[in-house]
Scaffold this motif. Structure first.
Motif, PDB file in Angstrom:
ATOM      1  N   ASP A  48       0.962  -0.901  -0.017  1.00  0.00           N
ATOM      2  CA  ASP A  48       0.034   0.300  -0.407  1.00  0.00           C
ATOM      3  C   ASP A  48       1.262   1.178  -0.225  1.00  0.00           C
ATOM      4  O   ASP A  48       1.045   2.427  -0.647  1.00  0.00           O
ATOM      5  CB  ASP A  48      -1.191   0.219   1.037  1.00  0.00           C
ATOM      6  N   ARG A  51       2.502   2.178  -3.398  1.00  0.00           N
ATOM      7  CA  ARG A  51       1.258   2.773  -4.641  1.00  0.00           C
ATOM      8  C   ARG A  51       1.486   4.319  -4.329  1.00  0.00           C
ATOM      9  O   ARG A  51       1.092   5.438  -5.191  1.00  0.00           O
ATOM     10  CB  ARG A  51      -0.230   1.506  -3.949  1.00  0.00           C
ATOM     11  N   GLU A  55       1.519   7.371  -6.450  1.00  0.00           N
ATOM     12  CA  GLU A  55       0.685   8.209  -6.853  1.00  0.00           C
ATOM     13  C   GLU A  55       1.236   9.515  -6.638  1.00  0.00           C
ATOM     14  O   GLU A  55       0.999  10.279  -7.060  1.00  0.00           O
ATOM     15  CB  GLU A  55      -0.668   8.287  -6.223  1.00  0.00           C
ATOM     16  N   ILE A 128       0.364   1.603 -11.738  1.00  0.00           N
ATOM     17  CA  ILE A 128       0.582   1.838 -10.782  1.00  0.00           C
ATOM     18  C   ILE A 128       0.244   0.142  -9.675  1.00  0.00           C
ATOM     19  O   ILE A 128       1.315  -0.448  -9.407  1.00  0.00           O
ATOM     20  CB  ILE A 128      -0.141   3.046 -10.267  1.00  0.00           C
ATOM     21  N   ASN A 129      -0.730   0.512 -10.199  1.00  0.00           N
ATOM     22  CA  ASN A 129      -1.938  -0.466  -9.420  1.00  0.00           C
ATOM     23  C   ASN A 129      -0.524  -2.390  -9.440  1.00  0.00           C
ATOM     24  O   ASN A 129      -0.099  -3.542  -9.192  1.00  0.00           O
ATOM     25  CB  ASN A 129      -2.835  -0.816  -9.164  1.00  0.00           C
ATOM     26  N   SER A 132       3.105  -2.072  -9.134  1.00  0.00           N
ATOM     27  CA  SER A 132       3.132  -2.369  -7.544  1.00  0.00           C
ATOM     28  C   SER A 132       3.416  -3.960  -6.848  1.00  0.00           C
ATOM     29  O   SER A 132       3.963  -4.154  -6.122  1.00  0.00           O
ATOM     30  CB  SER A 132       2.607  -1.389  -7.167  1.00  0.00           C
TER      31      SER A 132
END
Length: 238
Positions: A48, A51, A55, A128-129, A132
């Protein structure tokens, strides 16, 4: 409905992120991003938090922003989850060093750099998701095997051969020898900044004595002994 609203509120509260002043800055605007502060997390990268910092990189849209992470035994000075945020207007060597593909999204610096590193690219916020999860496979392997590491996130040239002049986000991860001592600002130690080719120096005398060869020798002291074997191991994750 009422119960659901309470649950959502608790979820948001337990995932509070804070940007705080660094009490020992090495440059102007040097700050700390502390993800999920209410969870009292140790200095251990979570998926988390990874990510989140990616961001932030895209939201900032600032070429000068760099984000870094020192693990425990890799110059982390405190044991709570935090990333360093810097603004630096000079290009850094790691932003354009050539990389070779190991497997899938996993790359490694070529041998011209004095200390080996893994590298990933993030071309857009939409990726990104997915990336990651891929990056975290490597980080989790390092954590499980108690391998100290430093992470540096910056803008740089793309890794994919044949695609020139594309600027992407580079995520660089150095597995390295452990250091049992925290960083002291009057002494030369190798952490995320130094590994990127950016050397904070705290006295004029030390600065006058610095030579490129000496810096490269200092970096090479922290190379792990089995990087090739580590490449083979983590290549199986992809």
């Amino acid at each position: 409905m009422e119960e659901k609203q309470v649950d959502n509120h608790l979820s948001r509260h337990s995932n509070t992120h804070k940007l705080i002043v660094n009490v020992s800055p090495i440059t102007r605007y040097h700050s700390l991003l502390c993800p999920s502060v209410n969870n009292n997390l140790p200095q251990w990268v979570t998926e988390d938090s990874l990510r989140l910092v990616l961001e932030v990189m895209f939201l900032a849209q600032d070429r000068n922003l760099r984000i870094g992470f020192n693990s425990l035994c890799a110059m982390a000075s405190v044991n709570h989850l935090h990333y360093h945020l810097f603004l630096e207007n000079h290009d850094l060597p790691v932003e354009n060093i050539k990389c070779t593909q190991i497997k899938g999204p996993l790359y490694a610096f070529d041998e011209t750099y004095p200390i080996p590193a893994f590298c990933f690219e993030v071309p857009s916020p939409q990726s990104i998701n997915g990336i990651s999860k891929e990056i975290y496979k490597l980080i989790e392997h390092l954590l499980k095997n108690c391998i100290a590491h430093n992470i540096f996130i910056t803008r740089g040239s793309n890794l994919v051969p044949g695609e020139q002049n594309l600027e992407i986000i580079r995520i660089i991860i150095w597995p390295r020898k452990s250091s049992p001592k925290p960083k002291i600002l009057t002494t030369f130690y190798v952490g995320l900044c130094e590994l990127s080719g950016w050397f904070p120096v705290y006295s004029q005398n030390d600065y006058d004595k610095l030579r490129t060869d000496d810096l490269e020798i200092e970096l090479s002291k922290w190379k792990i002994d089995n990087f090739s074997r580590l490449c083979d191991q983590v290549g199986l994750l992809y």
